[in-house]
Design a protein around this motif. Structure first.
Motif, short mmCIF file in Angstrom:
data_model
loop_
_atom_site.label_atom_id
_atom_site.label_comp_id
_atom_site.label_asym_id
_atom_site.label_seq_id
_atom_site.Cartn_x
_atom_site.Cartn_y
_atom_site.Cartn_z
N SER A 218 -8.74 37.91 -0.22
CA SER A 218 -7.89 36.85 -0.76
C SER A 218 -6.56 37.45 -1.20
CB SER A 218 -8.58 36.17 -1.95
OG SER A 218 -8.66 37.08 -3.04
N ASP A 219 -5.57 36.60 -1.46
CA ASP A 219 -4.27 37.09 -1.93
C ASP A 219 -4.43 37.84 -3.25
OD1 ASP A 219 -3.03 35.97 0.24
OD2 ASP A 219 -2.39 34.16 -0.81
N GLU A 220 -5.30 37.32 -4.12
CA GLU A 220 -5.52 37.97 -5.42
C GLU A 220 -6.12 39.36 -5.25
OE1 GLU A 220 -6.49 34.94 -4.68
OE2 GLU A 220 -5.18 33.68 -5.93
N GLU A 221 -7.11 39.47 -4.36
CA GLU A 221 -7.75 40.76 -4.12
C GLU A 221 -6.76 41.76 -3.55
OE1 GLU A 221 -12.27 39.04 -3.26
OE2 GLU A 221 -10.84 39.31 -1.63
N THR A 222 -5.90 41.30 -2.63
CA THR A 222 -4.90 42.18 -2.03
C THR A 222 -3.90 42.66 -3.08
OG1 THR A 222 -5.09 41.03 0.10
CG2 THR A 222 -3.12 42.36 -0.24
N GLN A 223 -3.47 41.75 -3.98
CA GLN A 223 -2.54 42.13 -5.05
C GLN A 223 -3.14 43.21 -5.95
OE1 GLN A 223 -0.52 38.97 -7.29
NE2 GLN A 223 -1.18 37.55 -5.71
N VAL A 224 -4.41 43.03 -6.31
CA VAL A 224 -5.08 44.00 -7.18
C VAL A 224 -5.18 45.35 -6.48
CG1 VAL A 224 -7.28 44.61 -8.26
CG2 VAL A 224 -6.35 42.29 -8.52
N LEU A 225 -5.55 45.35 -5.20
CA LEU A 225 -5.66 46.61 -4.45
C LEU A 225 -4.32 47.33 -4.39
CD1 LEU A 225 -7.94 46.06 -1.31
CD2 LEU A 225 -8.40 47.42 -3.33
N MET A 226 -3.26 46.60 -4.08
CA MET A 226 -1.95 47.23 -3.96
C MET A 226 -1.48 47.78 -5.30
SD MET A 226 0.22 45.01 -1.15
CE MET A 226 0.15 43.45 -2.05
N ASP A 239 -1.85 41.95 -16.54
CA ASP A 239 -0.44 41.64 -16.81
C ASP A 239 0.43 41.88 -15.58
OD1 ASP A 239 -0.94 40.92 -19.42
OD2 ASP A 239 -0.58 42.93 -20.22
N PHE A 240 0.11 42.94 -14.84
CA PHE A 240 0.94 43.31 -13.69
C PHE A 240 0.88 42.26 -12.58
CE2 PHE A 240 1.94 45.61 -9.77
CZ PHE A 240 3.09 46.28 -10.13
N VAL A 241 -0.32 41.70 -12.33
CA VAL A 241 -0.47 40.71 -11.24
C VAL A 241 -0.48 39.29 -11.79
CG1 VAL A 241 -1.70 42.34 -9.77
CG2 VAL A 241 -3.00 40.87 -11.32
N ASP A 242 -0.26 39.14 -13.11
CA ASP A 242 -0.20 37.82 -13.75
C ASP A 242 -1.48 37.01 -13.52
OD1 ASP A 242 0.89 35.80 -15.28
OD2 ASP A 242 1.94 34.86 -13.60
N MET A 243 -2.61 37.63 -13.87
CA MET A 243 -3.91 36.98 -13.77
C MET A 243 -4.65 37.15 -15.09
SD MET A 243 -4.98 38.30 -9.93
CE MET A 243 -6.70 37.81 -10.12
N VAL A 251 -12.56 39.87 -9.51
CA VAL A 251 -12.05 40.56 -8.32
C VAL A 251 -12.66 41.95 -8.23
CG1 VAL A 251 -10.01 41.59 -7.24
CG2 VAL A 251 -9.89 39.26 -8.14
N TYR A 252 -12.69 42.67 -9.37
CA TYR A 252 -13.30 44.00 -9.39
C TYR A 252 -14.75 43.93 -8.89
CZ TYR A 252 -9.47 45.88 -12.29
OH TYR A 252 -8.26 46.30 -12.76
N ASP A 253 -15.49 42.96 -9.39
CA ASP A 253 -16.91 42.84 -9.01
C ASP A 253 -17.06 42.65 -7.50
OD1 ASP A 253 -17.79 43.18 -11.58
OD2 ASP A 253 -17.93 41.03 -12.02
N ARG A 254 -16.21 41.78 -6.93
CA ARG A 254 -16.30 41.52 -5.48
C ARG A 254 -15.93 42.77 -4.68
NH1 ARG A 254 -13.81 36.63 -7.09
NH2 ARG A 254 -11.77 37.25 -6.24
N LEU A 255 -14.90 43.48 -5.13
CA LEU A 255 -14.46 44.67 -4.40
C LEU A 255 -15.44 45.83 -4.57
CD1 LEU A 255 -10.62 44.57 -5.11
CD2 LEU A 255 -11.83 43.83 -3.05
N ILE A 256 -16.12 45.90 -5.72
CA ILE A 256 -17.17 46.92 -5.90
C ILE A 256 -18.33 46.63 -4.97
CG2 ILE A 256 -18.93 47.75 -7.52
CD1 ILE A 256 -16.81 47.41 -9.75
#
Length: 287
Positions: A218-226, A239-243, A251-256
């Protein structure tokens, strides 16, 4: 054995020469036999005779990947000596590969630029002479300036092979992405063409293990990764990704679960796996 020569591996297996004097062979048939590796040569012996390959003649060594294996063997090592290419499948495969690379690369002197890139930002490091020490799946780089770098093969995200003018000469170079204390860095390596080629075969094993398959993020997952790839602290990601904090933790849980991140400590502290860094690097390149 000659003076200074000692045995490293003595095992059974199969082998076949697939290229002879630059020409592909059509009559490919695996031959069962004995595989003897010393610090100076590789001997492939059958009941009909033996073939000796001096290690000094090897210019390329690479391990097969799962989808590259040929019938009758689970894995093999492809070795090139001049215009000849031979596949070797040893019964003690990991031991054979480890000892072969050690015999070829241990204690060589190369040029290293470290870190050439850190957190996606180019650094001003220069090229320095470095002695390489192989310790299992780890490249230990003792740089002449006193810096010591541990480069874990399993931590390699991407590898780029290039030609570049270095110290006034056109030289082969590898750009190796890995991590130092959780931050993505690139270590650049150069040297004799033979040494660079052999090193490439070794570090690409890590790259292949961590290759970024097609992942639908998702866009949110991509933002967190970058953001993580750029060196932003996991605690500052919301704060950095405004979430919201809860959204980021989801998002962390899904990516883990997808083995893109790994938890470091309890809730909200994570770091990128090599596979995750590969995905993040691709995503940033597409921006």
């Amino acid at each position: 054995m000659s003076d200074g020569e000692h045995a490293l591996v003595d095992t059974k297996g199969k082998f076949v020469q697939v290229v002879s004097d630059g020409r592909k062979r059509n009559d490919i048939e695996w031959l069962p036999g004995r595989i003897l590796l010393s610090n100076k040569r590789l001997v492939l012996a059958t009941n009909q005779g033996k073939r000796t390959i001096p290690l000094s003649k090897l210019t390329s060594v690479s391990a097969s990947q799962m989808n590259q294996s040929l019938a009758q063997v689970d894995s093999y090592v492809k070795i090139q000596a001049g215009r000849d290419v031979t596949l070797v499948s040893a019964r003690q495969d990991e031991e054979f590969q480890s000892n072969l690379y050690s015999a070829l690369l241990d204690q060589i002197v190369i040029l290293v630029k470290h870190p050439a890139v850190k957190g996606g930002v180019v650094q001003d490091a220069g090229w320095e002479k470095t002695r390489l020490k192989l310790d299992g799946d780890c490249l230990n780089l003792a740089i002449s300036t006193g810096t010591f770098v541990e480069l874990d093969i399993d931590d390699v995200g991407t590898v780029e092979a290039k030609e570049k003018e270095i110290r006034g000469e056109e030289r082969p170079m590898l750009e190796i992405e890995h991590t130092i204390e959780g931050t993505s860095v690139e270590t650049h390596v150069s040297g004799m063409p033979r040494h660079v080629s052999l090193l490439e075969g070794l570090v690409r094993q890590g790259e292949q293990r961590n290759i970024a398959d097609d992942v639908d993020l998702s866009d949110e997952e991509t933002q967190v990764l970058m953001a993580l790839y750029s060196g932003i602290s996991p605690f500052k990601i919301p704060d950095f990704v405004d979430m919201e904090i809860g959204e980021v933790e989801a998002v962390y849980d899904r990516l883990i679960e997808s083995e893109i991140l790994e938890p470091v400590r309890t809730r909200r502290e994570v770091q990128l796996e090599a596979r995750g860094r590969s995905i993040a690097s691709d995503a940033m390149a597409d921006q």
